[in-house]
Design a protein around this motif. Structure first.
Motif, PDB file in Angstrom:
ATOM      1  N   GLY A   1      -5.202   2.185  -0.134  1.00 41.74           N
ATOM      2  CA  GLY A   1      -4.816   1.592   0.762  1.00 41.74           C
ATOM      3  C   GLY A   1      -4.883   2.484   2.012  1.00 41.74           C
ATOM      4  N   GLN A   2      -3.733   3.587   2.127  1.00 43.69           N
ATOM      5  CA  GLN A   2      -3.817   4.635   3.438  1.00 43.69           C
ATOM      6  C   GLN A   2      -5.049   5.193   4.107  1.00 43.69           C
ATOM      7  OE1 GLN A   2      -0.710   6.463   1.684  1.00 43.69           O
ATOM      8  NE2 GLN A   2       0.837   5.379   1.559  1.00 43.69           N
TER       9      GLN A   2
ATOM     10  N   SER B   1       1.018  -0.830  -0.282  1.00 45.07           N
ATOM     11  CA  SER B   1       0.277  -0.105   0.257  1.00 45.07           C
ATOM     12  C   SER B   1       0.674   1.289  -0.339  1.00 45.07           C
ATOM     13  CB  SER B   1      -0.643   0.033   1.446  1.00 45.07           C
ATOM     14  OG  SER B   1      -1.627   1.332   1.114  1.00 45.07           O
ATOM     15  N   GLY B   2       0.403   1.785  -0.993  1.00 40.69           N
ATOM     16  CA  GLY B   2       1.357   3.284  -0.874  1.00 40.69           C
ATOM     17  C   GLY B   2       2.529   3.553  -1.695  1.00 40.69           C
TER      18      GLY B   2
ATOM     19  N   SER C   1      -2.922   7.117  -0.870  1.00 47.28           N
ATOM     20  CA  SER C   1      -3.150   6.119  -1.678  1.00 47.28           C
ATOM     21  C   SER C   1      -4.418   5.933  -1.098  1.00 47.28           C
ATOM     22  CB  SER C   1      -2.429   4.911  -1.947  1.00 47.28           C
ATOM     23  OG  SER C   1      -1.997   4.555  -0.584  1.00 47.28           O
TER      24      SER C   1
ATOM     25  N   ARG D   1      -0.487  14.528   7.371  1.00 49.71           N
ATOM     26  CA  ARG D   1      -1.157  14.708   5.776  1.00 49.71           C
ATOM     27  C   ARG D   1      -2.282  15.079   5.593  1.00 49.71           C
ATOM     28  NH1 ARG D   1       0.549  11.363   1.161  1.00 49.71           N
ATOM     29  NH2 ARG D   1       2.797  11.674   1.838  1.00 49.71           N
TER      30      ARG D   1
ATOM     31  N   LYS E   1       1.504   2.426  -7.268  1.00 43.97           N
ATOM     32  CA  LYS E   1       0.574   2.185  -8.096  1.00 43.97           C
ATOM     33  C   LYS E   1      -0.224   2.268  -8.891  1.00 43.97           C
ATOM     34  CE  LYS E   1      -0.396  -2.007  -5.437  1.00 43.97           C
ATOM     35  NZ  LYS E   1      -0.150  -0.577  -4.435  1.00 43.97           N
ATOM     36  N   THR E   2      -0.881   2.810  -8.509  1.00 39.74           N
ATOM     37  CA  THR E   2      -2.597   3.312  -8.842  1.00 39.74           C
ATOM     38  C   THR E   2      -1.433   4.986  -9.560  1.00 39.74           C
ATOM     39  OG1 THR E   2      -3.619   3.155  -7.055  1.00 39.74           O
ATOM     40  CG2 THR E   2      -4.143   5.254  -8.333  1.00 39.74           C
ATOM     41  N   SER E   3      -0.394   6.047  -8.875  1.00 36.10           N
ATOM     42  CA  SER E   3       0.513   6.683  -9.708  1.00 36.10           C
ATOM     43  C   SER E   3       0.746   6.380 -10.994  1.00 36.10           C
ATOM     44  CB  SER E   3       1.590   7.220  -8.432  1.00 36.10           C
ATOM     45  OG  SER E   3       1.097   8.008  -7.366  1.00 36.10           O
TER      46      SER E   3
HETATM   47  N1  LIG Z   1      -2.193  13.681  -3.576  1.00 28.22           N
HETATM   48  C1  LIG Z   1      -0.683  13.600  -3.273  1.00 28.22           C
HETATM   49  N2  LIG Z   1       0.272  14.548  -2.225  1.00 28.22           N
HETATM   50  C2  LIG Z   1       0.973  13.573  -1.574  1.00 28.22           C
HETATM   51  N3  LIG Z   1       1.258  12.864  -1.504  1.00 28.22           N
HETATM   52  C3  LIG Z   1       0.265  11.828  -2.194  1.00 28.22           C
HETATM   53  C4  LIG Z   1      -0.664  12.339  -3.135  1.00 28.22           C
HETATM   54  N4  LIG Z   1      -1.440  11.317  -3.796  1.00 28.22           N
HETATM   55  C5  LIG Z   1      -0.645  10.207  -2.848  1.00 28.22           C
HETATM   56  N5  LIG Z   1       0.237  10.339  -2.665  1.00 28.22           N
HETATM   57  C6  LIG Z   1       1.302   9.566  -1.639  1.00 28.22           C
HETATM   58  O1  LIG Z   1       1.803   8.482  -3.705  1.00 28.22           O
HETATM   59  C7  LIG Z   1       2.254   7.572  -2.808  1.00 28.22           C
HETATM   60  C8  LIG Z   1       1.732   6.577  -3.766  1.00 28.22           C
HETATM   61  O2  LIG Z   1       0.827   6.823  -3.710  1.00 28.22           O
HETATM   62  P1  LIG Z   1      -0.560   5.851  -4.419  1.00 28.22           P
HETATM   63  O3  LIG Z   1      -1.535   6.283  -4.536  1.00 28.22           O
HETATM   64  O4  LIG Z   1       0.159   5.483  -5.744  1.00 28.22           O
HETATM   65  O5  LIG Z   1      -0.205   4.184  -4.237  1.00 28.22           O
HETATM   66  P2  LIG Z   1      -0.587   3.107  -4.485  1.00 28.22           P
HETATM   67  O6  LIG Z   1       0.436   1.736  -4.554  1.00 28.22           O
HETATM   68  O7  LIG Z   1      -2.175   2.655  -5.121  1.00 28.22           O
HETATM   69  O8  LIG Z   1      -1.203   2.069  -3.068  1.00 28.22           O
HETATM   70  P3  LIG Z   1      -2.409   1.585  -2.303  1.00 28.22           P
HETATM   71  O9  LIG Z   1      -1.976   0.315  -2.898  1.00 28.22           O
HETATM   72  O10 LIG Z   1      -2.558   1.841  -1.483  1.00 28.22           O
HETATM   73  O11 LIG Z   1      -3.573   2.176  -3.715  1.00 28.22           O
HETATM   74  C9  LIG Z   1       1.356   7.197  -0.904  1.00 28.22           C
HETATM   75  O12 LIG Z   1       2.280   7.087  -0.643  1.00 28.22           O
HETATM   76  C10 LIG Z   1      -0.166   8.559  -1.203  1.00 28.22           C
HETATM   77  O13 LIG Z   1       0.657   8.285   0.061  1.00 28.22           O
END
Ligand SMILES: Nc1ncnc2c1ncn2[C@@H]1O[C@H](COP(=O)(O)OP(=O)(O)OP(=O)(O)O)[C@@H](O)[C@H]1O
Ligand SMILES: Nc1ncnc2c1ncn2[C@@H]1O[C@H](COP(=O)(O)OP(=O)(O)OP(=O)(O)O)[C@@H](O)[C@H]1O
Ligand SMILES: [Mg+2]
Ligand SMILES: [Mg+2]
Lengths: 588, 353, 366, 366
Positions: free
Chosen positions: D142-143, C37-38, D140, D134, C41-43
Motif C-alpha cells: 500500500g505504501q 497500510s504498513g 509495503s 526510505r 500484515k504482509t510481514s
Molecule cells: N525491506 C524493508 N525494509 C524496511 N522496512 C520495511 C521493509 N519491508 C517492509 N517494511 C516496512 O514494514 C512495515 C510493514 O510492512 P508490510 O508489508 O507487512 O505492511 P502491510 O501491512 O502488508 O501493508 P499494506 O497493506 O500496505 O500492504 C511497513 O511500514 C513497511 O514500510
C-alpha cells in the motif's frame, strides 16, 4: 457449479483481427534513438569487413586492396572434402560442447552464489569468478602445459617428489576441455551475475511457498529467468571455444588432437596461404552462428524475463546452510586451478634460471632462482610503450563498445524498430568469423577507407569495437530483458525525455550489467591478439602482441613468463573501477 | 641501455674494430654507404617489416643502430600474416616499410611479382651474384642469410654417451616417445627439413621417425619450451632460435650433424617506399656487408655472402652455404615439391592437416 | 491445521514491522486480517510462510513447530505446505498461465496429465481457462491476480495465506470468487488467513476478524462482534465509523461531547477508561426537519448519492458535523436543507482511544 | 484539457484489446472507466499516454492531435503532459521515496529546494512524509501504491490517468485519498480518467461513468444515469444487479419470465429489443410471510449479515431465486423461513442483453 459458468461467460470476446498491416509496424518511440543511424554505424563497422570475408570465400583471388575483383567461383568449397576436416570438426564439436557446459557450470554456480547467497567472503568469491579473465587463454594454456605435461609438468614432478604414482596429462581431450572451460567460465560468470543480481525475490519465494524446494526453485524460476543470460553466454562461450586457436595449439596438437581452428590455422599458414578456403569455413561458421542466434531469439521471444518490476525489488540473500562451505571450497578449487597454479607456474618460470627441473628440491640449489627478469621487463621501453598503448586502446574501446552495445541492445529489446532483428543479426556476425579471418577483413577495410586511420591507435579501437560487438550486445541484452519497461515508461510520463528516462531509470537499474559488460570488453581488448596482429604498427604496439612475440621466440621464456605475470597484474588493476561500479546492490 | 643492445654490442660478437664515418660509412674497410647516402640516412629511419624471429631481429636492429648510428624500427609478425599485410598495404598504396624480410621463398616471389620489391643493388652486389640462390630477379630481392635446421637435446636430461650425433641416432628406440617435431605443413623451414630427410635418408627414414611416436607441435616456440623443460628430450630445431634460447640460459644443446643440415631462406628486398628511403638502402647494404653477415653468422645463421672466413656461433660451427653438408630447399624445390613432401610426411607421422 | 503464533517479532534493520504478535487460528478457520497500510500484515504472512526469518517468537502449524527463535529451529518454506497469494502476484513471467498453475502440482509429484486437468479446472473457476496457453506476462492486472490465486488454490495447502487476492478485480468477479473461496475453504476445512481492505469481503469471508495495529493484534472476534463492539476508537474509525467524538464528561446514561453543548444518551453507564464516543453513520437517522420531535437539528452540508443509499453530512446546530448513511429513496434531502438527526442510545459506543496490549481472545469477545 | 478519442484500436499480435473506442472527456471532467477484468482499460490508458502504438484511430489532447494513425503522427509521451498512476505502481526501486516523487518536478526544471518542499507536501497528503528517505522497495504494498500516486500528483499534469490507484489501501485511507483526489481534480480543473473496481469510488469520483466491454465503450453517463438505467442486461449485471432473468413473453405493462410461471409488472410497456428483466437487490422488499398480501411467496435460502444490511437469497415458489439486500435491524429472517417478496414496478428494468456498437453519447444519456 454455477459460478464457474458465470465467470466463464465473462471472458472477453477475443476477436481475432486481420493480421496487422505492414503500415502499422512503423517504429514508434524512442524517436531520439531511432534505429537507422545506429544500423548504419553497426553495419559499417561489421558488414564491410565481413563482406570482404564473404567475397574472399567465393572469389578466385584474395580480394585484397589493389586486386579486388569479382571473378567468383565455388571451388573453395572443396576444402570441406579434405581429409581430416570431418575429424577435426567432430573434435571441435566435442571440445566445444563439453567445455561450454563446464564453463556454464563454473560460471553459473559462482554467479549464483555471489549474486544471491550468503557464501563466505562474497567479494572475494566474486573476484575468483572474474580473475581468469586476467589471464589470456594463450598464457593460461602455456601455464597449464608447464603444469600438466606428462613428463616434465610441475604437477607430475611434484607427484613424483611425493612418491605418488599418478600422471596428469594435459595433452588430452580432458585437458583441453578443462583449460578451455576454466578460462571461458568468466564470460558466463559475468553475464549471469548481472542477470541474477536483478532477481525479484517474490518470484522465487512464490516457488518455495508452492512447494518447490530450493533446488526446484533454482530449476524452475531462478535459472529460467536468467535464460537470456545463460543462452547468451552459452552462445558466446561455445563459439569462442569452437574457434579458439591458442589452446588447441598448445595443448591439443601435442596430444595429436586435431581441431577446426588448427585446421584453419594451417590453411592460413600454408604457402601460399589459402585465405580463400579459410574464408569459406568462416562463412559456414557465420551461417551456423546466425541460425543459432535466430533460434535463441525465437526461444526468448515467446516469454518474458522481467525480474525488476515496479512493485519493488527486495534484494534477499538465500541462505546456503550446509552448502556454504562446500560451495566456498568449490570456488577455492577453481581459484587454485585457474589462477594460483598457472600464475605460480609462470612466476616459477620467470624466476627459475633453468627451465629444466627434475624435482622441486632443485630449486634450493644456489643460483637456481633469480628475480631479474621482472626488472628487465619493467625497464624495457617496448614493454612500457605497449602497456600504455594497450591501456588507452582497451579503455577507449570498452567505453565505446559499451555505449554502442547499449544502444543496440536497447533498440533491439526495447523498441519496435523495424530493423531490430537485422540489427541484432548484424551485431552477432563477428562472433562467427574466426579472428584470424576477420582480422584480414578489417585490414582490407581500413586500408581502402579514404580516412587516414590506418596505422593509428584509432584503427585498433574501431577494430575492437567491431570484433567485440557480440560480447557487448549479449552482456547488455540480458539485463535489459530483466527490467520492466513500465519503469522507464513511467519516467517518460513524468516529463522526462526518453533519453533522460533511459539515463535516470534504465541505466541505473542495469548498473551491474553495464559494469560487467564494460569489464568484459575491457579485458577482451587487453587480451585481443589475432586481430591487432594485422593492424598494429611499430608505433602502435600493444601488450598482447609484445607478449605473443616473447613466447613465439621460444628462447625468452623467462621474460615471457615475467611479462605475462605483470600483464595479469595490469589487467587486475585496470579492472578495479568497473568492479566497483558493479558490486553492491541496486536499491538505495 | 637495454639488455638487447648490450648483447648486440658485445656478447654475441665484439663490435667491428674500425668504423669510419668521416666520408660516408666504412666498416672494417668495407664501404657501406657513400657520404651523400649516409648523411641522408642519418636523418631518416629504417622501417623494417620482418617475418623472422623476434629476438634475432631485435639483436640485428640493435647492432645495426650501434654500427651505423641510424634509427630503425621493426614490425614483426609471422610470415603468413606479414605477407597478407604487406600485399594489402601495398595494394592500398599504404605500405610503410622500406625493407621487408620473409622466410618463405614463395612469399618473396609473390612480393616480387606484385612489385612489392623493387630492384636494388647494394655495393656488394657483384660479390653476391657469384653465389647461387642469393640474388633473385637481378637484384629485385636478395637472400640475407640462410636459416639452418638441425636437432638438439635437453642438456640436463641427456648426457654423455646418450647424446645423439647423427640423424640416424634419432631412430634409437630409447627416444621412443621422447622426441619432438613440428609438423611439416607448419612452414617453409620444416617442409625444407622433411625434404632434406627424404633426399638424404629416403622416405623410409620418415616412416621410422614416425614410428618413434614423437610429440608433434604446431609451432617451434611451443616445442622449444617443451624441450627446455624436459618434456621431450630430443627435438628437431631451428638453429638460430634455439641458439638464442641456449644463450638465454635454456638447458639445450644443438647438434651440427656430419650427415647434413637442412637450410632455408631468409629473403629481403627494398620496397617502393624504400626506394625513397636512404636509411633502408643503408640497411640492405649493411646486411649484405661482411660486418652484417658476420653478425648473422654469430647469431646462428648461415651467411649468404660467399667467400667469408667461417665465423663460429658460440661453441658451434655451421657449415658454409656452399658446402655439401648444407642442404638447401631452393625456391624451385619449394614450388615443385612442397605439397608432395608434406603429404609424405603426414603419412609417415599419421598426421592429418 | 491449527496455526499458533506466539510472541512473533520481525524487524527490518532497525524498523520493527511485527511486534510481539500472538494469534491462534483454529483448524479449518478463516481469519481475516484487517489493518491499515504498513501495519505489518504482509510481514506476518511472510513469517508464517517461512519467507522471513522472524527476530523472535514461535510459530507452530498443526503439531509441528515450524519456527522457534529460541531453539533456532526453522522449517524451510517448501516443507510447510503453506500456500500464499502474493500482494505483488509474483506470477512467473517466463511461464504460461497453465505452467504457473501446474507448478505446485508438479512439485507434489502429480503426473503431468492429472496436473493439467486439475489446473484447467482451477483456471475455470477463476475464469481464465481460455488463456491457459498465454504467456503470463501478457495478461492484464486482474488476470495476473487471478493466476496467482489459481496457483495457490491448485496447491491445496494445509494453510492458505491470501494477501489482498482480489484487489484488482471488478466487483462482480470479486464476489463470485469470494463465494468460491469461502466454499472451498469450508468444504476442505482449510485454515486460512486473508488480508483485505474491503469490509464486505472481510465480513463475508471471516470466521473471525483480527484487527492489526502497529505490528500486533489489537482485537479478535467474529465479524459481528468486531463490527458491533470495536475495542477502541481507533478501531472503530478504521471500521468505517466516521462519527467519533471526544468525551467531555459522563453522567449516568449519557455522555457530553468535549467542546459542544451536546449530550448523547448511552444504553449503559460509560466505563472508566472511556475516551470517545462512536456512532456508525448507518445508525444515524436523518429526517427533513419537522421542527418539534426528538434528536438534534442541523443543516445538510453534503449529500452524496451512493446508489442504494445516500450519504449525508449534517452540521448540527452548535454541534459537530455528523456523517449519516440513509437508504436512498424519494424525499432525499439536498445540501442546505434543514434536517433533524436522531441517534438511538444503543448506537452510541463508548470507547477508549487505543487498545493497550494485544488482548486475550476472551476479553475481546466479551 | 479536453481529450478526444476517435475510433481507437489496439492489438497485441492477433489479439485485439481495444476495438474502435470513441470517447470524449470534457475539459476538467473526471471520467471513471468501469469494466470487467481484461476488457482493455489499461490498454486504453496506455494509448492515451503514448506508451502503446495504437493500430488505428486518433487521439487529441486539447487542440493537439497527439496520435493519428492515418497521418502517422505520434507525439512522444513526455510531450503530452499526461500523468499516469500505473496498476503495477512502477515505483523506481533504486530511488528513495522522495527521489521518486521529486523526479517529475525536476523534469519540469523546478529547483531542488522547492521540488523537495512540494514533494514533501504531496507525501504528507498520502501519509508517507515520515518515510521520505526510505528506499522505495522497502515499503509495503500500500505504501508503494501511495508513492506512485504521490508522484503523479506532484507532477500536476494536464490529464491524469489513474489505473486502480487505491486498490491496495484500506477503506479509510482510500476514502481520504479519494476525497483528496476529487478535491485536487476539481480545484485544478484536471481532466482525469480513473479505473476502479470499487463502485463507491466510481460514484464518488465520477462526473461521468464510462462502461467498457470488449474493448469499446458501451455506456456513458452520469453515475445516477448509469445506475438507474443500465443500457443492457450485461451492464446491469456488472453494476451489481444480480437479479437478471430472461423474458418469456411480454404483455402490456408486464413481462413473463422465461421458464417460470411468474409475471413481473413494469412501469411502461416493454420495448421491442428487450431480452431480459433486471431488478436491483436493494429494490426487492422481503417481509416475513404474512400469507395474504401482494408479491410472491418463497423461502429464505441464504441470509448473510453485512453490517448495515442483510443479504437474502429467496427461492420463490415455482420461480427463480431472488437476491435482496435489506436494511439490517431487528426481525431479520433466517435460512428456511418463509418470506414474501415484493418488487415495485418502477424497479423492474427491461433491457436488451448486450449493447451492439458503442452508442453515441446522446443515446446513452437519454
Ligand atoms: N525491506 C524493508 N525494509 C524496511 N522496512 C520495511 C521493509 N519491508 C517492509 N517494511 C516496512 O514494514 C512495515 C510493514 O510492512 P508490510 O508489508 O507487512 O505492511 P502491510 O501491512 O502488508 O501493508 P499494506 O497493506 O500496505 O500492504 C511497513 O511500514 C513497511 O514500510
Ligand atoms: N502483451 C500482451 N499480449 C497479448 N495480450 C495482452 C497483452 N497485454 C494485455 N493483453 C490482453 O489484452 C486485454 C486487455 O488488457 P488490459 O490490461 O487493458 O485489461 P484491463 O481492462 O486493464 O484489465 P484489469 O482490470 O484486469 O487490469 C486482456 O485480455 C489481456 O489479456
Ligand atoms: Mg501488504
Ligand atoms: Mg488493467
Amino acid at each position: 457449479m454455477t459460478t464457474m459458468q458465470s465467470t466463464r461467460a465473462q471472458a472477453p470476446p477475443e476477436a481475432p483481427l486481420p493480421a496487422p498491416s505492414a503500415r502499422r509496424r512503423r517504429w514508434r518511440r524512442p524517436r531520439g534513438l531511432s534505429s537507422l543511424p545506429l544500423l548504419l554505424v553497426v553495419a559499417f563497422l561489421v558488414l564491410v569487413p565481413a563482406g570482404f570475408v564473404l567475397l574472399a570465400a567465393f572469389s578466385v583471388d584474395i580480394p585484397r586492396p589493389g586486386s579486388i575483383n569479382f571473378d567468383l567461383t565455388l571451388q573453395h568449397l572443396a576444402v570441406f572434402t579434405e581429409p581430416g576436416v570431418l575429424k577435426a570438426t567432430l573434435n571441435s564439436l566435442i571440445i566445444g560442447v563439453s567445455a561450454t557446459l563446464l564453463a556454464l557450470l563454473i560460471g553459473g554456480v559462482l554467479a549464483f552464489v555471489t549474486a544471491r547467497t550468503d557464501i563466505p567472503l562474497r567479494g572475494f568469491v566474486f573476484l575468483i569468478g572474474l580473475m581468469p579473465l586476467f589471464l589470456p587463454s594463450y598464457v593460461g594454456a602455456l601455464a597449464w602445459s608447464i603444469l600438466g605435461s606428462p613428463v616434465a609438468g610441475l604437477l607430475n614432478i611434484g607427484m613424483r617428489d611425493l612418491g605418488l604414482d599418478f600422471t596428469v596429462n594435459i595433452y588430452s581431450m580432458g585437458g583441453v576441455v578443462l583449460v578451455m572451460g576454466m578460462f571461458y567460465a568468466p564470460y558466463a560468470f559475468l553475464l549471469m551475475h548481472s542477470s541474477m543480481s536483478l532477481m525479484n525475490p517474490d518470484l522465487e519465494d512464490a516457488a518455495g511457498v508452492h512447494g518447490g524446494s530450493t533446488w526446484q526453485m533454482l530449476r524452475n524460476v531462478t535459472f529460467p529467468l536468467a535464460l537470456p543470460a545463460i543462452l547468451g553466454s552459452a552462445l558466446l562461450v561455445f563459439t569462442h571455444i569452437f574457434e579458439n586457436f591458442p589452446v588447441s595449439q598448445v595443448l591439443a596438437t601435442p596430444g595429436q588432437i586435431d581441431t577446426l581452428p588448427t585446421f584453419i590455422y594451417r590453411l592460413m599458414n600454408a604457402s601460399p596461404s589459402r585465405g580463400n578456403e579459410a574464408a569459406v569455413m568462416a562463412v559456414v561458421l557465420v551461417i551456423v552462428v546466425l541460425l543459432v542466434t535466430l533460434g535463441q531469439r525465437r526461444i526468448l521471444a515467446r516469454r518474458s524475463y522481467t525480474t525488476v518490476s515496479g512493485k519493488g525489488l527486495k534484494a534477499r540473500r538465500i541462505s546456503l546452510g550446509g552448502w556454504r562451505w562446500p560451495l566456498f571450497g568449490f570456488a577455492l578449487g577453481y581459484l587454485l586451478l585457474a589462477i594460483i597454479l598457472p600464475l605460480a607456474a609462470l612466476v616459477l618460470t620467470a624466476i627459475r634460471t633453468s627451465p629444466y627441473m627434475q624435482s622441486f628440491s632443485d630449486l634450493s640449489a644456489p643460483g637456481a632462482i633469480d628475480f631479474g627478469s621482472f626488472g628487465q621487463v619493467l625497464r624495457s621501453d617496448l614493454f612500457l610503450d605497449s602497456a600504455g598503448n594497450s591501456v588507452v586502446v582497451a579503455v577507449a574501446s570498452a567505453v565505446l563498445g559499451t555505449v554502442v552495445a547499449f544502444l543496440v541492445g536497447y533498440t533491439v529489446y526495447r523498441t519496435r524498430a523495424k530493423a531490430r532483428g537485422l540489427l541484432e543479426g548484424v551485431s552477432m556476425v563477428p562472433l562467427a568469423i574466426p579472428a584470424i579471418v576477420l582480422g584480414m577483413g578489417l585490414l582490407w577495410t581500413w586500408l581502402v577507407m579514404p580516412v587516414p586511420l590506418y596505422g593509428t591507435l584509432a584503427v585498433l579501437v574501431i577494430a575492437f569495437l567491431a570484433v567485440q560487438m557480440p560480447q557487448g550486445l549479449r552482456g547488455i541484452a540480458s539485463s535489459i530483458q530483466s527490467t520492466e519497461r513500465d519503469l522507464e515508461d513511467n519516467a517518460v510520463l513524468h516529463g522526462a525525455r526518453r533519453s533522460r528516462a533511459v539515463l535516470s531509470i534504465t541505466v541505473p537499474l542495469m548498473r551491474v550489467g553495464i559494469a560487467s559488460t564494460f569489464l568484459m570488453l575491457l579485458m577482451l581488448s587487453m587480451r585481443e591478439l589475432t586481430v591487432p596482429l594485422f593492424l598494429y604498427t611499430s608505433e602502435t604496439h600493444i601488450l598482447s602482441i609484445t607478449i605473443f612475440d616473447q613466447f613465439e621466440n621460444g628462447g625468452a621464456l623467462q621474460q615471457a613468463a615475467a611479462m605475462s605475470v605483470i600483464y595479469c597484474l595490469i589487467m587486475f588493476v585496470l579492472s578495479y573501477l568497473p568492479r566497483r561500479l558493479g558490486s553492491g546492490s541496486i536499491t538505495p | 641501455d637495454s639488455p638487447t643492445s648490450e648483447a648486440a654490442r658485445n656478447e654475441v660478437l665484439p663490435m667491428p674494430a674500425k668504423i669510419d664515418t668521416s666520408n660516408g660509412l666504412v666498416i672494417d674497410g668495407e664501404r657501406i654507404a657513400d657520404k651523400e647516402l649516409y648523411e641522408a640516412a642519418k636523418k631518416d629511419k629504417v622501417v623494417l617489416y620482418s617475418g623472422s624471429g623476434k629476438e634475432s631481429e631485435d639483436l640485428t636492429i640493435a647492432r645495426f643502430k650501434a654500427e651505423t648510428g641510424i634509427d630503425i624500427e621493426l614490425t614483426r609478425m609471422p610470415t603468413n600474416k606479414l605477407s597478407e599485410r604487406v600485399l594489402s598495404e601495398h595494394g592500398a598504396n599504404q605500405l610503410g616499410a622500406g625493407v621487408v624480410r620473409v622466410t618463405d621463398p614463395l612469399v618473396a616471389q609473390q612480393f616480387a611479382e606484385r612489385g612489392v620489391y623493387v630492384p636494388y643493388r647494394p655495393p656488394s652486389y657483384d660479390e653476391l651474384s657469384k653465389a647461387d640462390n642469393v640474388v633473385f630477379n637481378d637484384g629485385q630481392y636478395l637472400t640475407a642469410y640462410y636459416s639452418a635446421y638441425t636437432f638438439g637435446y635437453n642438456s640436463q636430461a641427456v648426457q654423455g654417451a646418450d647424446v645423439p650425433k647423427t640423424w640416424s641416432d634419432l631412430l634409437d628406440p630409447k627416444w621412443k616417445g621422447k622426441l619432438g617435431v613440428v609438423h611439416a605443413g607448419a612452414g617453409g623451414t620444416v617442409t625444407a627439413l622433411a625434404a632434406f630427410q627424404i633426399d638424404a635418408f629416403g622416405e623410409n627414414y620418415l616412416t621410422k621417425l614416425g614410428a618413434q611416436q614423437p610429440r608433434i607441435f604446431d609451432t617451434t616456440s611451443v616445442q622449444l619450451e617443451a624441450l627446455a623443460r624436459g618434456e621431450i628430450s630430443v627435438a628437431t630445431l631451428g638453429f638460430n632460435s634455439t641458439y638464442g634460447a641456449q644463450v638465454a640460459g635454456a638447458p639445450i644443446k644443438l647438434v651440427v650433424p656430419e650427415d647434413g643440415v637442412s637450410g632455408s631462406f631468409n629473403l629481403m628486398g627494398l620496397t617502393p617506399a624504400g626506394e625513397q628511403s636512404p636509411a633502408a638502402k643503408v640497411f640492405i647494404n649493411w646486411t649484405m656487408s661482411k660486418a652484417g653477415q658476420k653478425f648473422a653468422a654469430a647469431q646462428g645463421f648461415v651467411p649468404a655472402r660467399p667467400g667469408l672466413e667461417p665465423t663460429p656461433t658460440g661453441e658451434y660451427q655451421l657449415p658454409a652455404a656452399d658446402s655439401k653438408q648444407f642442404h638447401l630447399f631452393t625456391p624451385e624445390d619449394a614450388a615443385a615439391r612442397s605439397a608432395d613432401t608434406i603429404r609424405t610426411w603426414n603419412k609417415a607421422f599419421h598426421f592429418t592437416g | 491445521m491449527q496455526v499458533t503464533i506466539t510472541n512473533l517479532s520481525l524487524a527490518y534493520g532497525r524498523f520493527t514491522a511485527v511486534n510481539g504478535l500472538d494469534l491462534t487460528i483454529a483448524d479449518g478457520e478463516s481469519i481475516v486480517l484487517l489493518g491499515q497500510s504498513g501495519c505489518g500484515k504482509t510481514s506476518t504472512m511472510r513469517c508464517i510462510a517461512g519467507l522471513e526469518e522472524p527476530t523472535g517468537g514461535r510459530i507452530a502449524i498443526g503439531d509441528t513447530v515450524v519456527f522457534d527463535h529460541d531453539t533456532g529451529r526453522s522449517v524451510p518454506s517448501f516443507r510447510r505446505n503453506v500456500g500464499m497469494v502474493f500482494q505483488s502476484y509474483a506470477v512467473w513471467p517466463h511461464k504460461t498461465v497453465l505452467e504457473n498453475v501446474t507448478f505446485p502440482l508438479r512439485m507434489k509429484k502429480v503426473k503431468r496429465g492429472p496436473a493439467r486437468d486439475k489446473a484447467m479446472e482451477v483456471l475455470g473457476l477463476v475464469g481464465l481457462d481460455h488463456l491457459a496457453e498465454r504467456g503470463a506476462s501478457q495478461l492484464s492486472g486482474g488476470q495476473m491476480q487471478r493466476v496467482a490465486l489459481a496457483r495457490s488454490m491448485a496447491m491445496e495447502p494445509s494453510v492458505l495465506l491470501l494477501d489482498e487476492p482480489l484487489s484488482n478485480l471488478d466487483a462482480r468477479l470479486r464476489e463470485d470468487l469470494r463465494v468460491e473461496l469461502r466454499h472451498i475453504q469450508q468444504e476442505r476445512g482449510l485454515t486460512s488467513m486473508y488480508v483485505t481492505h474491503d469490509q464486505q469481503e472481510a465480513l463475508a469471508l471471516a470466521d473471525r476478524i483480527a484487527i492489526m495495529q502497529g505490528g500486533r493484534i489489537t482485537q479478535l472476534g467474529t465479524p459481528e462482534e468486531v463490527y458491533a463492539a470495536p475495542a477502541s476508537a481507533s478501531i472503530a474509525k478504521f471500521m468505517g465509523v466516521t462519527n467519533v467524538f471526544a468525551i467531555g464528561s459522563t453522567s449516568g446514561n449519557g455522555v457530553e461531547l468535549a467542546g459542544f453543548p451536546i449530550a448523547l444518551p448511552t444504553a449503559s453507564p460509560a466505563p472508566a477508561n472511556a475516551d470517545s464516543v462512536a456512532v456508525r453513520p448507518e445508525d444515524v437517522r436523518v429526517r427533513a426537519d419537522s421542527t418539534e420531535g426528538r434528536g438534534f437539528a442541523g443543516t445538510v452540508a453534503v449529500s452524496v448519492y451512493q446508489g442504494s443509499s445516500v450519504r449525508y453530512q449534517v452540521a448540527l446546530d452548535n454541534g459537530p458535523t455528523l456523517d449519516a448513511v440513509c437508504p436512498a429513496g424519494p424525499g432525499a434531502l439536498v445540501r442546505g436543507e434543514r434536517a433533524r438527526v436522531e441517534i438511538p442510545a444503543e448506537a452510541v459506543l463508548v470507547l477508549p482511544d487505543e487498545v493497550g496490549a494485544a488482548p486475550a481472545k476472551e476479553e475481546v469477545a466479551a
